[in-house]
Design a protein around this motif. Structure first.
Motif, PDB file in Angstrom:
ATOM      1  N   ALA A  22       0.825  -1.212   0.000  1.00 15.81           N
ATOM      2  CA  ALA A  22       0.000   0.000   0.000  1.00 15.81           C
ATOM      3  C   ALA A  22       0.857   1.259   0.000  1.00 15.81           C
ATOM      4  O   ALA A  22       0.569   2.217  -0.715  1.00 15.81           O
ATOM      5  N   LYS A  23       1.907   1.253   0.793  1.00 18.06           N
ATOM      6  CA  LYS A  23       2.787   2.430   0.834  1.00 18.06           C
ATOM      7  C   LYS A  23       3.499   2.628  -0.501  1.00 18.06           C
ATOM      8  O   LYS A  23       3.709   3.769  -0.925  1.00 18.06           O
ATOM      9  N   ALA A  24       3.851   1.539  -1.181  1.00 14.90           N
ATOM     10  CA  ALA A  24       4.482   1.651  -2.497  1.00 14.90           C
ATOM     11  C   ALA A  24       3.517   2.284  -3.494  1.00 14.90           C
ATOM     12  O   ALA A  24       3.913   3.154  -4.288  1.00 14.90           O
ATOM     13  N   VAL A  25       2.257   1.880  -3.456  1.00  9.07           N
ATOM     14  CA  VAL A  25       1.239   2.476  -4.334  1.00  9.07           C
ATOM     15  C   VAL A  25       1.095   3.960  -4.005  1.00  9.07           C
ATOM     16  O   VAL A  25       1.071   4.814  -4.900  1.00  9.07           O
ATOM     17  N   TYR A  26       1.024   4.277  -2.717  1.00  8.69           N
ATOM     18  CA  TYR A  26       0.876   5.669  -2.290  1.00  8.69           C
ATOM     19  C   TYR A  26       2.046   6.522  -2.788  1.00  8.69           C
ATOM     20  O   TYR A  26       1.838   7.632  -3.297  1.00  8.69           O
ATOM     21  N   GLU A  27       3.260   6.017  -2.658  1.00 10.24           N
ATOM     22  CA  GLU A  27       4.429   6.782  -3.096  1.00 10.24           C
ATOM     23  C   GLU A  27       4.399   7.036  -4.601  1.00 10.24           C
ATOM     24  O   GLU A  27       4.823   8.089  -5.058  1.00 10.24           O
ATOM     25  N   GLN A  28       3.869   6.084  -5.376  1.00 10.84           N
ATOM     26  CA  GLN A  28       3.736   6.277  -6.823  1.00 10.84           C
ATOM     27  C   GLN A  28       2.674   7.323  -7.146  1.00 10.84           C
ATOM     28  O   GLN A  28       2.812   8.084  -8.096  1.00 10.84           O
ATOM     29  N   LEU A  29       1.592   7.327  -6.361  1.00 13.83           N
ATOM     30  CA  LEU A  29       0.477   8.245  -6.628  1.00 13.83           C
ATOM     31  C   LEU A  29       0.727   9.662  -6.118  1.00 13.83           C
ATOM     32  O   LEU A  29       0.188  10.618  -6.672  1.00 13.83           O
ATOM     33  N   LYS A  30       1.496   9.790  -5.064  1.00 16.31           N
ATOM     34  CA  LYS A  30       1.673  11.077  -4.386  1.00 16.31           C
ATOM     35  C   LYS A  30       2.048  12.219  -5.327  1.00 16.31           C
ATOM     36  O   LYS A  30       1.422  13.282  -5.267  1.00 16.31           O
ATOM     37  N   PRO A  31       3.019  12.048  -6.235  1.00 12.26           N
ATOM     38  CA  PRO A  31       3.353  13.173  -7.128  1.00 12.26           C
ATOM     39  C   PRO A  31       2.185  13.607  -8.024  1.00 12.26           C
ATOM     40  O   PRO A  31       2.072  14.775  -8.372  1.00 12.26           O
ATOM     41  N   GLN A  32       1.307  12.660  -8.384  1.00 12.14           N
ATOM     42  CA  GLN A  32       0.155  12.983  -9.231  1.00 12.14           C
ATOM     43  C   GLN A  32      -0.941  13.685  -8.444  1.00 12.14           C
ATOM     44  O   GLN A  32      -1.701  14.476  -8.997  1.00 12.14           O
ATOM     45  N   LEU A  33      -1.052  13.348  -7.163  1.00 16.83           N
ATOM     46  CA  LEU A  33      -2.180  13.830  -6.365  1.00 16.83           C
ATOM     47  C   LEU A  33      -1.895  15.120  -5.607  1.00 16.83           C
ATOM     48  O   LEU A  33      -2.811  15.897  -5.349  1.00 16.83           O
TER      49      LEU A  33
END
Length: 77
Positions: A22-33
């Motif tokens: 979950a944290k890996a997904v979050y880190e990928q999404l963070k720059p977009q969000l």
């Protein structure tokens, strides 16, 4: 009249692996969000990488549960 509660079956989960995914997904999404959605809460379904945003954890989770019934979600702090 009492409201019926949805019951889910929780499979045996390696919680460390669940959180790591979950944290890996979050880190990928963070720059977009960020910063566009700063202040909103994210709920993530780690297996699919799917996510939802909401004003509260409950709101984000409810939206995501419509697409992933019975799954567990992660919301980073």
């Amino acid at each position: 009249m009492a409201k019926e509660v949805e019951r889910i079956t929780v499979p045996q989960i390696d919680w460390d692996e669940f959180v790591e995914k979950a944290k890996a997904v979050y880190e990928q999404l963070k720059p977009q969000l960020l910063p566009q959605y700063k202040g909103l809460v994210i709920a993530i379904e780690p297996e699919s990488g799917d996510y939802e945003l909401g004003k509260t954890t409950m709101e984000a989770g409810a939206k995501l549960r419509k697409r992933h019934p019975g799954k567990l979600f992660f919301s980073p702090e």
